[in-house]
Scaffold this motif. Sequence first.
Motif, PDB file in Angstrom:
ATOM      1  N   ALA A 140       0.899  -1.156  -0.008  1.00 12.84           N
ATOM      2  CA  ALA A 140       0.017  -0.022  -0.009  1.00 12.84           C
ATOM      3  C   ALA A 140       0.955   1.310  -0.038  1.00 12.84           C
ATOM      4  O   ALA A 140       1.821   1.301   0.696  1.00 12.84           O
ATOM      5  CB  ALA A 140      -0.911   0.114   1.223  1.00 12.84           C
ATOM      6  N   CYS A 145       0.985   4.230  -6.090  1.00 12.41           N
ATOM      7  CA  CYS A 145       0.935   2.572  -6.294  1.00 12.41           C
ATOM      8  C   CYS A 145       2.290   2.341  -6.346  1.00 12.41           C
ATOM      9  O   CYS A 145       3.264   2.786  -6.972  1.00 12.41           O
ATOM     10  CB  CYS A 145       0.284   2.397  -7.632  1.00 12.41           C
ATOM     11  N   SER A 199      -2.896  -9.097   3.762  1.00 12.43           N
ATOM     12  CA  SER A 199      -4.370  -8.669   3.363  1.00 12.43           C
ATOM     13  C   SER A 199      -5.096  -8.339   4.488  1.00 12.43           C
ATOM     14  O   SER A 199      -5.940  -7.644   4.809  1.00 12.43           O
ATOM     15  CB  SER A 199      -5.088  -9.252   2.116  1.00 12.43           C
ATOM     16  N   PHE A 202      -4.005  -5.533   6.521  1.00 13.49           N
ATOM     17  CA  PHE A 202      -4.430  -4.324   5.855  1.00 13.49           C
ATOM     18  C   PHE A 202      -5.963  -3.956   6.021  1.00 13.49           C
ATOM     19  O   PHE A 202      -6.302  -2.764   6.446  1.00 13.49           O
ATOM     20  CB  PHE A 202      -4.299  -4.531   4.355  1.00 13.49           C
ATOM     21  N   TYR A 208      -6.744   1.131   4.991  1.00 12.59           N
ATOM     22  CA  TYR A 208      -7.321   1.970   3.802  1.00 12.59           C
ATOM     23  C   TYR A 208      -7.717   3.321   4.140  1.00 12.59           C
ATOM     24  O   TYR A 208      -8.003   4.233   3.108  1.00 12.59           O
ATOM     25  CB  TYR A 208      -8.724   1.131   3.314  1.00 12.59           C
ATOM     26  N   TYR A 214      -3.628   0.603  -3.449  1.00 13.88           N
ATOM     27  CA  TYR A 214      -3.388  -0.597  -2.667  1.00 13.88           C
ATOM     28  C   TYR A 214      -3.223  -1.904  -3.759  1.00 13.88           C
ATOM     29  O   TYR A 214      -3.640  -1.940  -4.693  1.00 13.88           O
ATOM     30  CB  TYR A 214      -4.608  -1.235  -1.977  1.00 13.88           C
ATOM     31  N   SER A 269     -10.336  -8.018   1.077  1.00 12.87           N
ATOM     32  CA  SER A 269      -9.409  -6.731   0.980  1.00 12.87           C
ATOM     33  C   SER A 269      -9.344  -6.011  -0.043  1.00 12.87           C
ATOM     34  O   SER A 269      -9.616  -4.732  -0.214  1.00 12.87           O
ATOM     35  CB  SER A 269      -7.884  -7.244   1.325  1.00 12.87           C
ATOM     36  N   PHE A 273     -10.715  -1.902   0.214  1.00 15.17           N
ATOM     37  CA  PHE A 273     -10.043  -0.749  -0.200  1.00 15.17           C
ATOM     38  C   PHE A 273     -10.877  -0.192  -1.447  1.00 15.17           C
ATOM     39  O   PHE A 273     -10.885   1.223  -1.353  1.00 15.17           O
ATOM     40  CB  PHE A 273      -8.635  -1.383  -0.864  1.00 15.17           C
TER      41      PHE A 273
END
Length: 321
Positions: A140, A145, A199, A202, A208, A214, A269, A273
């Motif tokens: 992330a 990115c 994940s 996260f 998020y 992500y 996940s 996100f």
Amino acid sequence: MLCGTIAATTGFAAHAETLRLSHQWSTQDVRHKVAQMIADDVAAADVDLDIRIFPSSSLFKAREQYTPLSRGQLDMTVLPLSYAGGQRPAYNLTLMPGLVKNHDHAARLNDSPFMDDIKGILAEDDVVVLVDGYLAGGFAGKDKCITGPDDMPGLQTRAAGKAFEQMLAGAGASIASMASSEIYNAMQTGVLDAANTSSSSFVSYRIYEQVACYTPPGEYALWFMYQPLLMNKSMYDGLNDEQRAALDAASEKAEAFYLEEAKKEDAASRQVFQDNGVEIADMTAEEFEAWRALAAETSYAAFVEELPDGQALLDKALAVE
């Protein structure tokens, strides 16, 4: 010194054994659910065995659970085994970039000579595995990115485990070491630009809320981490036959649940996100191969250099199809 009192076998009335299980996760996390499933099933078995769970690092700090477990000061834990890589360098191989391809491959790895060797080392430290489990993860980025090595130069990054730190440093990142439970605050305060973890973490730690992009585990998952449920071996051996049988049965059921939930959590996940307005970026085959090439030069090479029989152990892991 064992915690609790083993059920009496003399004429005195038996006392229920209480085991303390510590972990760093929230009660919404799959790793807590695995622990809770075992606690519930063992309680239902009515064998004078209770498991008390201490979530969210409420008993021991995230990275400080292996030593108390091995010394009998803690009975059980759900732990990323590479957290103990400082004490046992072989454990760093349970979080090695590109070593595990997908969840079914991870399950085969758990039943391989490689994992037999890892469990032999655990036994030397008076620790036994009750539940095998690998979780996948991704990257992330707070502002951009991250899919390939070219995205890393200049970023302050949290990497889960020594091998990933070596690889990401090789890609030009600056490394900040911390437990996954600390990522949110580090992102919020500007300490971190990027992170990689499972994940599951996260989502359960709401990362998020702090990132722009992500990269979830998908067709190409670089990040797989062995996160078993462990028990102090002397404590396990000291249980009576009924208690051990109940614990084994509960653990077997929980392990099957863990594998299926791990697969579901990767997909979930991505959705979480997306629903929170975070951009999703998938890793390409070319990027995956670029990471693996970098890992071979950095993480794999360092592992073999550090551990005298590291090459043999690495070869055993790589031999699992």
